[in-house]
Motif scaffolding. Structure first.
Motif, short mmCIF file in Angstrom:
data_model
loop_
_atom_site.label_atom_id
_atom_site.label_comp_id
_atom_site.label_asym_id
_atom_site.label_seq_id
_atom_site.Cartn_x
_atom_site.Cartn_y
_atom_site.Cartn_z
N GLN A 146 0.83 -1.22 0.00
CA GLN A 146 0.00 0.00 0.00
C GLN A 146 0.86 1.26 0.00
O GLN A 146 0.51 2.27 0.61
CB GLN A 146 -0.92 -0.01 1.22
CG GLN A 146 -1.94 -1.12 1.24
CD GLN A 146 -2.94 -1.00 0.12
OE1 GLN A 146 -3.62 0.02 0.00
NE2 GLN A 146 -3.01 -2.03 -0.73
N LYS A 159 3.28 3.88 1.13
CA LYS A 159 3.81 4.29 2.42
C LYS A 159 3.01 3.72 3.59
O LYS A 159 3.49 3.72 4.73
CB LYS A 159 3.84 5.82 2.52
CG LYS A 159 4.78 6.47 1.51
CD LYS A 159 4.76 7.99 1.66
CE LYS A 159 5.70 8.66 0.65
NZ LYS A 159 5.70 10.13 0.78
N ASN A 160 1.81 3.26 3.28
CA ASN A 160 0.96 2.72 4.34
C ASN A 160 1.26 1.24 4.57
O ASN A 160 1.83 0.56 3.70
CB ASN A 160 -0.51 2.90 3.97
CG ASN A 160 -0.88 4.37 3.86
OD1 ASN A 160 -0.46 5.19 4.67
ND2 ASN A 160 -1.68 4.70 2.83
N PRO A 161 0.87 0.72 5.73
CA PRO A 161 1.09 -0.70 5.99
C PRO A 161 0.37 -1.55 4.95
O PRO A 161 -0.72 -1.19 4.48
CB PRO A 161 0.50 -0.92 7.39
CG PRO A 161 0.52 0.44 8.01
CD PRO A 161 0.29 1.41 6.89
N LEU A 214 -1.86 -4.52 3.17
CA LEU A 214 -3.06 -5.27 3.54
C LEU A 214 -2.68 -6.74 3.72
O LEU A 214 -2.04 -7.33 2.85
CB LEU A 214 -4.13 -5.15 2.45
CG LEU A 214 -4.67 -3.74 2.18
CD1 LEU A 214 -5.63 -3.78 1.00
CD2 LEU A 214 -5.35 -3.19 3.43
#
Length: 554
Positions: free
Chosen positions: A180, A182-184, A186
């Protein structure tokens, strides 16, 4: 943890999977009835086991039993007088569905291991199975042993190997991770459960009660389904013996025996009602077009795997081994009195004759020489009895009588009755050879039994066109060609691609067009009216199970 029986039989399974990939010769079970393989007393033990069934009730301890039904005459002319349990179809379905969760729970490895253990047990009982096949189908002893026991077991093992391979492609679980940026990411955990489609119905035939039954039985069983075996009413005993052995192995391994049951019905209506039941999700059938097409047209809730009638044929263009060709054809036409779904029926010969290593042979010469080759093969009574076996059904005897009258073509070789010293009431007939033209309609539909047609055609090109056309229209499991011309062989090869039928080229030795070997030969292509499935390929097993997934976030 792997199932212990999966570990026990892993070497056999791996070899079988390797064999279906390579299609070279491999066999798991000895095809010769050797005392060194099967035991010094195996022949006598098998005969005694068969004899103990005569005049008795064949108990199976199945649910819903309402009566007993008795088997009729053996093709060898004596009364079997064996009674089988008649059970309500609904009771067999309910019991099979109740057994299904336990069968699913042990997974593909457990199911495969138990199926392989069943096959090992069946192989050890090959002699009693062979006696049962011989005395119900009319096959000669050697064919009954080979086709009824080890070769049938090979076809079953082939189905199990394909079933295992297809199921092994499905991982039991996986971690799904989708980036995702820079985001953690899934994260999901996913589980994939192989689940059988539902109850399988396997409807057997009277001529090959194990060879044609085992592939569908074991394909359905290995993929997680309960199985109801509905044998032909003239050949119940081999199926009943097999079901009893299967049930014994299931119980020994903690599985409900009612996972596999025998449906012995006295009337066709009960079979039709069972076949249309909503819980029946697959049907395997070998037999005539009337009932087979009814199944295909009326059992929409089930996947139907059907082997039906066809017109197997051979194009004879030329040969550099004339006498060897005739000997090969003679054995092909005589084996089991032509009561094989692979036996050649129409032999196309150019009107101007053929070129051979012994010079030019006219159509009439080919006809008379083939007749002489058949007569020579069957000249000794002991050879004739071993090769021919006995006629399995009264309908075939009537068909022989009709053809013998000349109504279907000119009689080139008349059939004759042979007396059996041990079974004086046995109905044994030598092959009937007829000559006709391409315009005659009789050869264009299956004449099951020892009836073959020498069809006079304009030339080889016309013969190839006729071969392709009749396969497209009526179906066939086998086709053959004899030719010294590469162009002719190429044209015949292309014709069989179009018609989707297996081709044998210039067979003159110990391999015959009507023989099909497990792990190497595909029995049926599934591409013409004679069969909509093949023994065996991935399509024969893959649609018998479903994958049900569950997932949750991590």
């Amino acid at each position: 943890m792997p199932h212990p029986l999966f570990d026990k039989h892993r070497a056999t399974l791996d070899a079988a999977v390797k064999a279906i990939h390579e299609r070279t010769y491999w066999a798991a079970y000895a095809e010769m009835p050797s005392p060194k393989v099967y035991g010094e007393t195996a022949m006598d033990d098998g005969k005694r086991a068969f004899d103990r069934c005569l005049g008795q009730q064949f108990a199976l301890d199945q649910p819903g039993q309402t009566a007993w039904m008795s088997s009729g005459q053996s093709p060898y002319g004596f009364a079997l007088e064996i009674s089988y349990p008649v059970c309500k179809g609904q009771a067999l379905i309910d019991a099979g569905l109740q057994a299904m969760p336990g069968w699913q729970k042990i997974g593909a490895e457990g199911r495969t291991g138990i199926c392989l253990e069943i096959l090992e047990r069946l192989n050890k009982r090959s002699f009693e199975l062979a006696h049962a096949v011989m005395m119900t189908s009319g096959q000669g002893w050697m064919m009954a042993f080979q086709a009824g026991a080890p070769h049938a077991q090979e076809r079953a093992l082939e189905a199990v190997a394909y079933a295992w391979r297809e199921q092994s492609f499905v991982p039991p679980e996986a971690i799904w991770e989708k980036p995702q940026g820079k985001n953690p990411p899934l994260l999901m955990k996913k589980h994939f459960e192989i689940v059988g489609r539902g109850v399988a119905l396997v409807i057997g035939c009277g001529t090959f009660p194990t060879w044609n039954t085992y592939p569908g039985l074991f394909a359905a069983l290995a993929t997680g389904n309960p199985v109801i075996v509905k044998p032909h009413p003239n050949a119940i005993l081999p199926a009943a013996m097999s079901v009893r052995i299967i049930r014994e192995v299931l119980v020994e391994n903690g599985i409900d025996a009612n996972l596999v049951s025998l449906a012995a019905f006295e009337d066709e209506l009960a079979t039709r009602e069972l076949a249309q039941h909503a819980a029946i999700k697959s049907i395997d059938f070998t037999g005539g077009n009337t009932f087979g097409n009814w199944l295909l047209g009326n059992c929409r809730q089930a996947q139907v795997y059907a082997e039906l009638a066809g017109v197997n044929n051979i194009v004879i263009d030329s040969t550099d081994a004339y006498k060897a060709m005739l000997r090969n054809l003679a054995f092909t036409l005589a084996l089991y009195s032509g009561q094989m779904c692979t036996t050649s029926q129409a032999l196309f010969v150019p009107a101007d004759g053929i070129e051979t290593d012994l010079g030019h042979k006219s159509f009439d010469a080919v006809a008379s020489d083939l007749a002489a080759a058949i007569a020579a093969l069957l000249g000794k009574p002991e050879v004739a009895l071993a090769v021919l076996g006995a006629i399995q059904s009264p309908e075939t005897l009537q068909r022989i009588a009709t053809a013998s009258s000349g109504a279907l073509g000119k009689v080139v070789l008349a059939t004759r009755k042979i007396d059996h010293p041990e079974f004086p009431a046995a109905q044994i007939r030598t092959p009937l050879l007829l000559a006709c033209t391409a315009d005659d309609p009789a050869w264009r539909q299956e004449c099951f039994g020892p009836i073959s047609f020498l069809v006079r055609v304009t030339d080889t090109a016309a013969a190839i066109a006729l071969s392709e056309g009749v396969v497209r229209e009526q179906g066939a499991l086998t086709a053959g060609v004899y030719s010294t011309s590469a162009e002719v062989i190429e044209a015949m090869t292309e014709a069989t691609w179009h018609a989707k039928v297996a081709l044998s080229i210039n067979l003159t030795g110990g391999v015959f067009v009507n023989q099909s070997t497990a792990f190497s030969d595909y029995h049926g292509s599934g591409g013409n009216p004679a069969a909509n499935a093949s023994y065996a390929d991935a399509a024969f097993v893959a649609n018998r199970f479903r994958v049900v997934q569950r997932r949750y976030p991590l």
